[in-house]
Design a protein around this motif. Structure first.
Motif, PDB file in Angstrom:
ATOM      1  N   ASN A 187     -11.124  -3.844  34.790  1.00  0.00           N
ATOM      2  CA  ASN A 187     -10.667  -4.858  33.833  1.00  0.00           C
ATOM      3  C   ASN A 187      -9.297  -5.421  34.206  1.00  0.00           C
ATOM      4  O   ASN A 187      -8.490  -5.733  33.345  1.00  0.00           O
ATOM      5  CB  ASN A 187     -10.650  -4.308  32.410  1.00  0.00           C
ATOM      6  N   PHE A 188      -9.043  -5.520  35.510  1.00  0.00           N
ATOM      7  CA  PHE A 188      -7.779  -6.043  36.030  1.00  0.00           C
ATOM      8  C   PHE A 188      -6.593  -5.295  35.398  1.00  0.00           C
ATOM      9  O   PHE A 188      -5.658  -5.894  34.867  1.00  0.00           O
ATOM     10  CB  PHE A 188      -7.668  -7.546  35.803  1.00  0.00           C
ATOM     11  N   CYS A 231      -2.899  -0.756  30.420  1.00  0.00           N
ATOM     12  CA  CYS A 231      -2.853  -2.161  30.022  1.00  0.00           C
ATOM     13  C   CYS A 231      -3.865  -2.931  30.860  1.00  0.00           C
ATOM     14  O   CYS A 231      -3.832  -2.869  32.090  1.00  0.00           O
ATOM     15  CB  CYS A 231      -1.463  -2.740  30.259  1.00  0.00           C
ATOM     16  N   GLU A 232      -4.762  -3.660  30.206  1.00  0.00           N
ATOM     17  CA  GLU A 232      -5.820  -4.380  30.898  1.00  0.00           C
ATOM     18  C   GLU A 232      -5.653  -5.890  30.710  1.00  0.00           C
ATOM     19  O   GLU A 232      -5.666  -6.384  29.577  1.00  0.00           O
ATOM     20  CB  GLU A 232      -7.194  -3.954  30.366  1.00  0.00           C
ATOM     21  N   HIS A 233      -5.513  -6.598  31.837  1.00  0.00           N
ATOM     22  CA  HIS A 233      -5.448  -8.056  31.758  1.00  0.00           C
ATOM     23  C   HIS A 233      -6.802  -8.658  31.401  1.00  0.00           C
ATOM     24  O   HIS A 233      -6.892  -9.579  30.604  1.00  0.00           O
ATOM     25  CB  HIS A 233      -5.012  -8.632  33.116  1.00  0.00           C
ATOM     26  N   SER A 277      -1.950 -10.631  27.691  1.00  0.00           N
ATOM     27  CA  SER A 277      -2.352  -9.776  28.820  1.00  0.00           C
ATOM     28  C   SER A 277      -1.387  -8.604  28.887  1.00  0.00           C
ATOM     29  O   SER A 277      -0.372  -8.676  29.577  1.00  0.00           O
ATOM     30  CB  SER A 277      -2.357 -10.557  30.140  1.00  0.00           C
ATOM     31  N   PRO A 278      -1.654  -7.540  28.132  1.00  0.00           N
ATOM     32  CA  PRO A 278      -0.753  -6.386  28.122  1.00  0.00           C
ATOM     33  C   PRO A 278      -0.374  -5.963  29.538  1.00  0.00           C
ATOM     34  O   PRO A 278      -1.221  -5.888  30.431  1.00  0.00           O
ATOM     35  CB  PRO A 278      -1.568  -5.315  27.402  1.00  0.00           C
ATOM     36  N   ASN A 279       0.927  -5.673  29.721  1.00  0.00           N
ATOM     37  CA  ASN A 279       1.486  -5.548  31.066  1.00  0.00           C
ATOM     38  C   ASN A 279       1.985  -4.153  31.392  1.00  0.00           C
ATOM     39  O   ASN A 279       1.601  -3.565  32.389  1.00  0.00           O
ATOM     40  CB  ASN A 279       2.609  -6.578  31.215  1.00  0.00           C
ATOM     41  N   ALA A 294       4.104   7.270  19.382  1.00  0.00           N
ATOM     42  CA  ALA A 294       3.843   5.840  19.293  1.00  0.00           C
ATOM     43  C   ALA A 294       3.718   5.244  20.693  1.00  0.00           C
ATOM     44  O   ALA A 294       4.379   5.680  21.639  1.00  0.00           O
ATOM     45  CB  ALA A 294       4.950   5.134  18.523  1.00  0.00           C
ATOM     46  N   ILE A 295       2.860   4.242  20.819  1.00  0.00           N
ATOM     47  CA  ILE A 295       2.633   3.547  22.080  1.00  0.00           C
ATOM     48  C   ILE A 295       3.324   2.193  22.010  1.00  0.00           C
ATOM     49  O   ILE A 295       3.089   1.406  21.082  1.00  0.00           O
ATOM     50  CB  ILE A 295       1.125   3.376  22.346  1.00  0.00           C
ATOM     51  N   TRP A 296       4.190   1.935  22.985  1.00  0.00           N
ATOM     52  CA  TRP A 296       4.930   0.680  23.059  1.00  0.00           C
ATOM     53  C   TRP A 296       4.448  -0.094  24.279  1.00  0.00           C
ATOM     54  O   TRP A 296       4.382   0.462  25.377  1.00  0.00           O
ATOM     55  CB  TRP A 296       6.421   0.945  23.196  1.00  0.00           C
ATOM     56  N   PHE A 297       4.138  -1.380  24.113  1.00  0.00           N
ATOM     57  CA  PHE A 297       3.683  -2.155  25.263  1.00  0.00           C
ATOM     58  C   PHE A 297       4.187  -3.590  25.206  1.00  0.00           C
ATOM     59  O   PHE A 297       4.491  -4.122  24.130  1.00  0.00           O
ATOM     60  CB  PHE A 297       2.152  -2.126  25.381  1.00  0.00           C
ATOM     61  N   THR A 298       4.288  -4.191  26.375  1.00  0.00           N
ATOM     62  CA  THR A 298       4.692  -5.588  26.491  1.00  0.00           C
ATOM     63  C   THR A 298       3.451  -6.451  26.668  1.00  0.00           C
ATOM     64  O   THR A 298       2.451  -6.025  27.245  1.00  0.00           O
ATOM     65  CB  THR A 298       5.649  -5.796  27.672  1.00  0.00           C
ATOM     66  N   ASP A 299       3.540  -7.695  26.191  1.00  0.00           N
ATOM     67  CA  ASP A 299       2.379  -8.588  26.231  1.00  0.00           C
ATOM     68  C   ASP A 299       2.797  -9.993  26.676  1.00  0.00           C
ATOM     69  O   ASP A 299       2.766 -10.939  25.871  1.00  0.00           O
ATOM     70  CB  ASP A 299       1.723  -8.639  24.847  1.00  0.00           C
ATOM     71  N   PRO A 300       3.171 -10.153  27.962  1.00  0.00           N
ATOM     72  CA  PRO A 300       3.457 -11.492  28.479  1.00  0.00           C
ATOM     73  C   PRO A 300       2.154 -12.247  28.740  1.00  0.00           C
ATOM     74  O   PRO A 300       1.067 -11.755  28.424  1.00  0.00           O
ATOM     75  CB  PRO A 300       4.215 -11.194  29.774  1.00  0.00           C
ATOM     76  N   HIS A 301       2.260 -13.416  29.346  1.00  0.00           N
ATOM     77  CA  HIS A 301       1.061 -14.238  29.557  1.00  0.00           C
ATOM     78  C   HIS A 301       0.576 -14.253  31.004  1.00  0.00           C
ATOM     79  O   HIS A 301      -0.364 -14.997  31.324  1.00  0.00           O
ATOM     80  CB  HIS A 301       1.331 -15.677  29.089  1.00  0.00           C
ATOM     81  N   TYR A 302       1.161 -13.424  31.871  1.00  0.00           N
ATOM     82  CA  TYR A 302       0.882 -13.537  33.311  1.00  0.00           C
ATOM     83  C   TYR A 302      -0.592 -13.379  33.666  1.00  0.00           C
ATOM     84  O   TYR A 302      -1.081 -14.008  34.593  1.00  0.00           O
ATOM     85  CB  TYR A 302       1.705 -12.499  34.084  1.00  0.00           C
ATOM     86  N   GLY A 303      -1.325 -12.559  32.948  1.00  0.00           N
ATOM     87  CA  GLY A 303      -2.714 -12.321  33.285  1.00  0.00           C
ATOM     88  C   GLY A 303      -3.665 -13.419  32.856  1.00  0.00           C
ATOM     89  O   GLY A 303      -4.850 -13.388  33.215  1.00  0.00           O
ATOM     90  N   ILE A 304      -3.165 -14.414  32.088  1.00  0.00           N
ATOM     91  CA  ILE A 304      -4.044 -15.496  31.639  1.00  0.00           C
ATOM     92  C   ILE A 304      -3.590 -16.869  32.124  1.00  0.00           C
ATOM     93  O   ILE A 304      -4.183 -17.882  31.745  1.00  0.00           O
ATOM     94  CB  ILE A 304      -4.181 -15.511  30.098  1.00  0.00           C
ATOM     95  N   VAL A 305      -2.544 -16.930  32.967  1.00  0.00           N
ATOM     96  CA  VAL A 305      -2.100 -18.232  33.475  1.00  0.00           C
ATOM     97  C   VAL A 305      -2.931 -18.684  34.672  1.00  0.00           C
ATOM     98  O   VAL A 305      -2.861 -19.841  35.081  1.00  0.00           O
ATOM     99  CB  VAL A 305      -0.597 -18.220  33.859  1.00  0.00           C
TER     100      VAL A 305
END
Length: 300
Positions: free
Chosen positions: A73-74, A89-91, A119-121, A130-141
């Motif tokens: 799942n990338f 994290c799966e793009h 696209s969680p990074n 607790a689970i902390w994650f970043t969600d930029p847009h790189y996997g959907i550009v």
């Protein structure tokens, strides 16, 4: 005043105690398109990492390099939770998952307020579970690291409580990427690598965790050359960051202490090995490592 050797540069004399002159930088494997997300499994003496464009998670151990999961799942960033399970994290599916001990996949987060994540990074787990994650847009550009799509949410940092409650805790960054807690979890560091196709802003921010949620964010350090992507901390609170020319070590007060030169652009890193003193480095097409006189502090 700086001093250098073939594979490192000392900017602050203290950094000279962190590197071992007879412990070289080693290339462990190659042939990837964009290696990312290393995580160490000490109980299995192996490293897992992603080769995002080739849609696979790889395993490096005593038996060499093998495929852990394909398709994946990338997948991008990974960590382990407090029970030692793999968090990913799966793009491709725009979600964060947990791999259970029997191999089944549990979805941790795939949406917020009824809208799909971008696209969680990258991901970390705090001591309260607790689970902390970043969600930029790189996997959907583009279709290179996932599937091109329109963003439904702003690029944010999220916290998922042990009971499954999800909250956007940082919403005013351009594109949050790597993240790490200080050893005592009094600070949260988050790398902002900027919007795709735009250079600014690119820096590491530091947030006060005194209330249990990130507040009073301020610029901690700006990597030059390049930008911070993946970041980790050692047992003295120094921050180790990816950079265009390798890995940079930054003191808790934000000044550059030294560099480890890598012949490719570095994406991410993690501490591992028998004493968590071996720094594993994912760098574009290759996997590298170097033994340090320093131990990683962040779980796992």
């Amino acid at each position: 005043m700086s001093a250098s050797a073939s594979w490192f540069e000392i900017v602050d004399p203290v950094f000279g105690h962190y590197v071992l002159f007879n412990a070289p930088l080693k290339k462990l494997a190659e042939g990837f398109d964009w290696a990312e997300g290393p995580v160490w499994f000490g109980d299995q003496q192996c490293l897992l990492f992603s080769d995002i464009p080739n849609d696979r998670i790889l395993r490096y151990g005593e038996d060499g390099l093998t495929t852990f999961r394909q398709p994946a799942n990338f997948a991008n960033g990974h960590t382990r939770d407090r029970q030692g399970r793999l968090i990913t994290c799966e793009h491709g599916t725009r979600r964060v998952t947990r791999t259970e001990w029997d191999g089944t996949i549990t979805v941790i987060a795939d949406s917020y307020q009824g809208k799909r994540l971008n696209s969680p990074n990258d991901v970390v787990v705090s001591r309260d579970g607790a689970i902390w994650f970043t969600d930029p847009h790189y996997g959907i550009v583009s279709d290179y690291e996932g599937f091109k799509a329109e963003a439904e949410l702003s690029c944010s940092v999220y916290r998922v409580d042990p009971d499954g409650t999800i909250q956007a805790v940082i919403t005013d960054m351009a594109c949050p990427n790597g993240l790490a807690f200080s050893p005592d979890e009094s600070r949260l560091y988050v790398a902002d690598t900027g919007r795709a196709f735009h250079a600014d802003p690119q820096h590491i921010l530091s947030f006060d965790m005194g209330t249990g949620r990130p507040t009073r964010g301020s610029i901690f350090h700006k990597i030059e050359p390049g930008c911070a992507d993946g970041i980790r901390v050692d047992n003295e609170g120094n921050l180790w960051s990816s950079a265009r020319d390798g890995v940079h070590c930054i003191a808790p007060d934000g000044h550059l202490m030294g560099k480890i030169f890598v012949p490719e652009v570095v994406s991410n890193l993690c501490f591992g090995g028998r004493a968590k003193h071996r720094l594993f480095i994912t760098a574009t097409t290759g996997l590298y490592s170097v033994v340090l006189n320093r131990r990683g502090a962040q779980w796992p």
